[in-house]
Design a protein around this motif. Structure first.
Motif, mmCIF file in Angstrom:
data_model
loop_
_atom_site.group_PDB
_atom_site.id
_atom_site.type_symbol
_atom_site.label_atom_id
_atom_site.label_comp_id
_atom_site.label_asym_id
_atom_site.label_seq_id
_atom_site.Cartn_x
_atom_site.Cartn_y
_atom_site.Cartn_z
ATOM 1 N N ALA B 103 0.852 -1.194 0.000
ATOM 2 C CA ALA B 103 0.000 0.000 0.000
ATOM 3 C C ALA B 103 0.880 1.233 0.000
ATOM 4 C CB ALA B 103 -0.887 -0.004 1.243
ATOM 5 N N SER B 104 0.601 2.155 -0.925
ATOM 6 C CA SER B 104 1.311 3.434 -0.915
ATOM 7 C C SER B 104 0.429 4.451 -0.212
ATOM 8 C CB SER B 104 1.598 3.899 -2.342
ATOM 9 O OG SER B 104 2.083 5.231 -2.326
ATOM 10 N N ILE B 105 0.973 5.088 0.824
ATOM 11 C CA ILE B 105 0.153 6.055 1.556
ATOM 12 C C ILE B 105 0.842 7.418 1.605
ATOM 13 C CG2 ILE B 105 -0.852 4.216 2.969
ATOM 14 C CD1 ILE B 105 0.821 5.348 5.321
ATOM 15 N N TYR B 106 0.010 8.454 1.723
ATOM 16 C CA TYR B 106 0.581 9.795 1.892
ATOM 17 C C TYR B 106 -0.130 10.501 3.036
ATOM 18 C CZ TYR B 106 -3.446 12.029 -0.447
ATOM 19 O OH TYR B 106 -4.706 12.479 -0.775
ATOM 20 N N ASP B 125 0.938 -6.552 2.528
ATOM 21 C CA ASP B 125 2.186 -7.182 2.973
ATOM 22 C C ASP B 125 3.219 -6.157 3.426
ATOM 23 O OD1 ASP B 125 1.487 -9.967 2.234
ATOM 24 O OD2 ASP B 125 1.298 -9.054 0.254
ATOM 25 N N MET B 126 3.177 -4.984 2.802
ATOM 26 C CA MET B 126 4.125 -3.938 3.144
ATOM 27 C C MET B 126 3.456 -2.581 2.907
ATOM 28 S SD MET B 126 7.487 -5.537 1.174
ATOM 29 C CE MET B 126 8.766 -4.548 1.839
ATOM 30 N N ILE B 127 4.087 -1.545 3.464
ATOM 31 C CA ILE B 127 3.575 -0.185 3.246
ATOM 32 C C ILE B 127 4.696 0.671 2.673
ATOM 33 C CG2 ILE B 127 2.726 1.915 4.388
ATOM 34 C CD1 ILE B 127 1.413 0.070 6.489
ATOM 35 N N GLU B 128 4.385 1.386 1.595
ATOM 36 C CA GLU B 128 5.359 2.326 1.015
ATOM 37 C C GLU B 128 4.912 3.742 1.363
ATOM 38 O OE1 GLU B 128 7.365 1.865 -3.072
ATOM 39 O OE2 GLU B 128 5.902 3.445 -3.458
ATOM 40 N N LEU B 129 5.795 4.502 1.989
ATOM 41 C CA LEU B 129 5.456 5.873 2.382
ATOM 42 C C LEU B 129 5.801 6.818 1.241
ATOM 43 C CD1 LEU B 129 6.997 5.777 5.984
ATOM 44 C CD2 LEU B 129 4.675 5.147 5.271
ATOM 45 N N ASN B 130 4.770 7.459 0.700
ATOM 46 C CA ASN B 130 5.004 8.427 -0.366
ATOM 47 C C ASN B 130 5.338 9.773 0.279
ATOM 48 O OD1 ASN B 130 4.969 10.227 -2.454
ATOM 49 N ND2 ASN B 130 2.969 9.632 -3.271
ATOM 50 N N VAL B 162 3.248 -0.023 13.295
ATOM 51 C CA VAL B 162 2.874 -1.251 12.569
ATOM 52 C C VAL B 162 3.972 -2.308 12.641
ATOM 53 C CG1 VAL B 162 1.393 0.013 10.942
ATOM 54 C CG2 VAL B 162 3.782 -0.444 10.330
ATOM 55 N N LYS B 163 3.564 -3.557 12.381
ATOM 56 C CA LYS B 163 4.536 -4.661 12.437
ATOM 57 C C LYS B 163 5.076 -5.029 11.060
ATOM 58 C CE LYS B 163 2.584 -6.801 16.598
ATOM 59 N NZ LYS B 163 1.286 -6.049 16.645
ATOM 60 N N ILE B 164 4.317 -4.702 10.009
ATOM 61 C CA ILE B 164 4.756 -5.120 8.669
ATOM 62 C C ILE B 164 5.880 -4.187 8.180
ATOM 63 C CG2 ILE B 164 2.531 -6.166 8.074
ATOM 64 C CD1 ILE B 164 1.909 -3.675 6.420
ATOM 65 N N PRO B 165 6.688 -4.670 7.226
ATOM 66 C CA PRO B 165 7.811 -3.867 6.735
ATOM 67 C C PRO B 165 7.331 -2.557 6.088
ATOM 68 C CG PRO B 165 8.001 -6.133 5.964
ATOM 69 C CD PRO B 165 6.642 -6.000 6.564
ATOM 70 N N ILE B 166 8.090 -1.504 6.285
ATOM 71 C CA ILE B 166 7.757 -0.231 5.653
ATOM 72 C C ILE B 166 8.903 0.228 4.746
ATOM 73 C CG2 ILE B 166 6.135 0.507 7.437
ATOM 74 C CD1 ILE B 166 8.366 2.435 8.381
ATOM 75 N N ILE B 167 8.475 0.849 3.660
ATOM 76 C CA ILE B 167 9.415 1.322 2.638
ATOM 77 C C ILE B 167 9.266 2.830 2.557
ATOM 78 C CG2 ILE B 167 10.071 1.125 0.206
ATOM 79 C CD1 ILE B 167 8.104 -1.347 0.118
ATOM 80 N N ALA B 168 10.356 3.550 2.480
ATOM 81 C CA ALA B 168 10.282 4.995 2.239
ATOM 82 C C ALA B 168 10.604 5.242 0.771
ATOM 83 C CB ALA B 168 11.262 5.736 3.133
ATOM 84 N N LYS B 169 9.676 5.915 0.068
ATOM 85 C CA LYS B 169 9.932 6.240 -1.344
ATOM 86 C C LYS B 169 10.480 7.663 -1.409
ATOM 87 C CE LYS B 169 7.983 6.179 -6.000
ATOM 88 N NZ LYS B 169 6.830 5.810 -6.832
ATOM 89 N N LEU B 170 11.665 7.795 -1.958
ATOM 90 C CA LEU B 170 12.372 9.078 -1.894
ATOM 91 C C LEU B 170 12.313 9.858 -3.204
ATOM 92 C CD1 LEU B 170 15.571 8.104 0.137
ATOM 93 C CD2 LEU B 170 13.267 8.646 0.957
#
Lengths: 274, 310
Positions: B103-106, B125-130, B162-170
């Protein structure tokens, strides 16, 4: 090199045909170059850059291959279309396209059904199919006589027109669905093409399925890019993009489009049920 | 042979769908998964519904497109209905098929990011931070990703929620992307996605003299930005220890290989769907498989970071 369909053509409005109180056809010059020749059922993205600034998909309702002209028929239903309706000959709009797939011709006797401004893509199909020598019956439906579209034009190309108005002011009194049931009592067809409000198309779909007539339906959804990437017009459950895999879908495809006749999504993606 | 791993998830191949492309509903994302992608990143969403900018929101230019969609989304509550259907079986359970949903969230502040993350944690499964959209509303997107402190605050807040992996989108639109990458890693990011669209840029219609995009400016994506994306991946690979997901202009298997060599553990594909449609994923997987077969490599893992050997 031919221009990409994604490049804007800033086009002067060459002529405006007042079709009804709420519907106008806008005529533009359009170079019929390879890859840019519209096919029946395709649409253009129409960009208004003065006043109300926005861009919307609009059906092509006239394809003048020999005189390098296209027509786009627009019903005044909101802010954007109201702005377009107030434009005059000589005013300019940005056009890109043509986009999407097109109606196909299967067989020799075809039923074409258009409701309201849904007659726009139907009209180009009927003219095209008549040129190919096909026998075409057209059910042209609207709420009242003054809102019927393209009756003379389609009559002139040799199609059989069956008008149908909600109030009975011209032709059959009742909905396009009733007229379709009625016409199927006497005639059979190799295929049908349908464009109109989705609630009407849903009714027609059920009727044509019962009669085992394969058909093609023109769908409309909120669009942004029209190039198949933004995802705005993707349909449940197949994910098909109305701008690329559509706007024309076959009966078999319609069966897989669960949102057909049920709901659509707005610009933010929120669902609205019919 | 194409199998790889990302933050503990097994992936059938290194190809993911990038955020913002065909990611507005579960149906289109499932189509992308069926077309060979090992994962999808949704279109970015936040707490509330947002209609985005008026059209034109996208314009084609040489080498790609410029877009200013303006983060349109139906809001987290509505979007949950879509998340419940991405790569799920009839009972709503995640399919165990080597494919993932991200999921991409902002948002505009750490609390909004953590609220949305907690709401959807069980559905993806994972969260991507926009934190990198170049055409977002004030205080969102790149305004965050250009500030190392704010990046740290948001990443750490979400990481603690949160417990699931998080991704930072740069965003590439900074002086030193390495500094931001380190802030994200220190904040607890499990991975980085590099890069968001470039710019902003613009296109002006020469007949009318008007900027075509309604927002005037938008993020540039597509093949033209690939060399820049690749360079950022290459640099950041040397600054952090977390996996990098490379994105920017990938159109064929050779582009994927370059990104792996530069240090990407996986890649995302978006704008090239404009040219090739969803079938681009299967096509690249086939070509990538052929390449590996004819090479000395036996896995994707061996290819990661090759360009850094002296």
């Amino acid at each position: 090199m031919a221009k990409s369909i994604n490049e804007y053509e800033i086009s002067e409005i060459k002529d405006i045909i007042i079709e009804t109180d709420t519907i106008k056809t806008f005529i533009f010059d359009w170079d019929m170059e390879e890859g840019r020749i519209p096919k029946p059922g395709q649409f253009m993205m129409v960009w208004s850059f003065n006043g109300k600034q926005d861009e919307k998909p609009m059906s092509i309702s006239k394809i003048g291959i020999n005189n390098n002209e296209i027509g786009i028929t627009i019903k005044n239903v909101g802010e954007f279309t109201n702005h377009i309706h107030n434009l005059e000959i000589g005013d300019k709009l940005g056009l890109r396209g043509p986009y999407g797939n097109n109606f196909s011709i299967n067989g020799n006797k075809i039923l074409a059904i258009g409701g309201g401004v849904g007659m726009a893509p139907i009209s180009t199909f009927v003219e095209y199919a008549r040129e190919k020598g096909k026998e075409i019956d057209v059910i042209s439906a609207s709420i009242t006589k003054d809102e019927l579209l393209f009756t003379n034009r389609l009559d002139n190309c040799g199609a059989n027109i069956f008008t149908c108005t909600d109030d009975g002011t011209c032709g059959f009194e009742g909905y396009a669905t009733h007229r379709t049931i009625n016409i199927l009592e006497d005639s059979c067809y190799d295929m049908a093409v349908v464009c109109g409000p989705e609630i009407m198309m849903k009714g027609i779909f059920n009727i044509l399925e019962d009669a085992s007539i394969l058909a093609e339906y023109s769908m409309e959804r909120y669009m942004k890019c029209a190039m198949g990437i933004c995802g705005q017009c993707c349909l449940d459950n197949t994910g098909w993009r109305v701008c690329i895999e559509g706007p024309i879908f076959t009966s078999d495809q319609i069966k897989q489009i669960i949102e057909f006749g049920k709901y659509h999504r707005d610009a933010s993606g929120v669902k609205h049920y019919l | 042979m194409l199998k790889t791993k990302l933050c503990g998830h097994r992936l059938n191949n290194p190809l993911l769908l990038a955020a913002g492309v065909m990611g507005s509903n579960a149906s289109s994302m499932n189509w992308i998964l069926e077309s060979g992608a090992a994962g999808v990143v949704t279109k970015s969403f936040s707490k509330e519904a947002n209609k985005g900018y008026n059209n034109p929101t996208t314009v084609e230019v040489t080498g790609g497109i410029i877009n200013a969609i303006g983060l349109s989304s139906p809001g987290v509550e509505s979007f949950k209905e879509e998340l419940k259907k991405i790569n799920k079986d009839v009972n709503g359970n995640t399919k165990n098929n080597g494919k993932i949903a991200i999921a991409s969230i902002y948002g505009s502040n750490p609390e909004e990011f953590s609220f949305v993350s907690s709401e959807i944690e069980d559905l993806v499964d994972m969260i991507e931070l926009n934190i990198s959209c170049p055409h977002a509303m004030k205080g969102c997107g790149a305004a965050i990703g250009q500030d190392p402190n704010l990046t740290y605050k948001i990443v750490s807040k979400v990481k603690n929620s949160v417990k699931i992996p998080i991704i930072a989108k740069l965003t590439p639109n900074v002086t030193d992307i390495g500094e931001i990458a380190i802030s994200a890693e220190n904040g607890g990011a499990d991975a980085l996605t590099l890069i968001n669209s470039l710019g902003p840029g613009m296109k002006i219609d020469i007949t009318t003299g008007r900027p075509i995009l309604h927002n005037k400016f938008g993020g540039m994506s597509g093949p033209a930005i690939k060399p820049i994306a690749l360079k950022h991946v290459y640099n950041v690979y040397e600054s952090v220890n977390i996996p990098i997901i490379g994105v920017g202009g990938i159109r064929n298997y050779a582009d994927v290989i370059e990104f792996l060599y530069a240090g990407s553990s996986a890649v995302q594909i978006g704008t090239s769907i404009l040219y090739d449609g969803p079938s681009i994923f299967n096509k690249i997987n086939n070509d990538l498989g052929d390449f590996i077969k004819s090479s000395d490599f036996s896995s994707i893992k061996e290819m990661i970071g090759i360009a850094h050997r002296n």
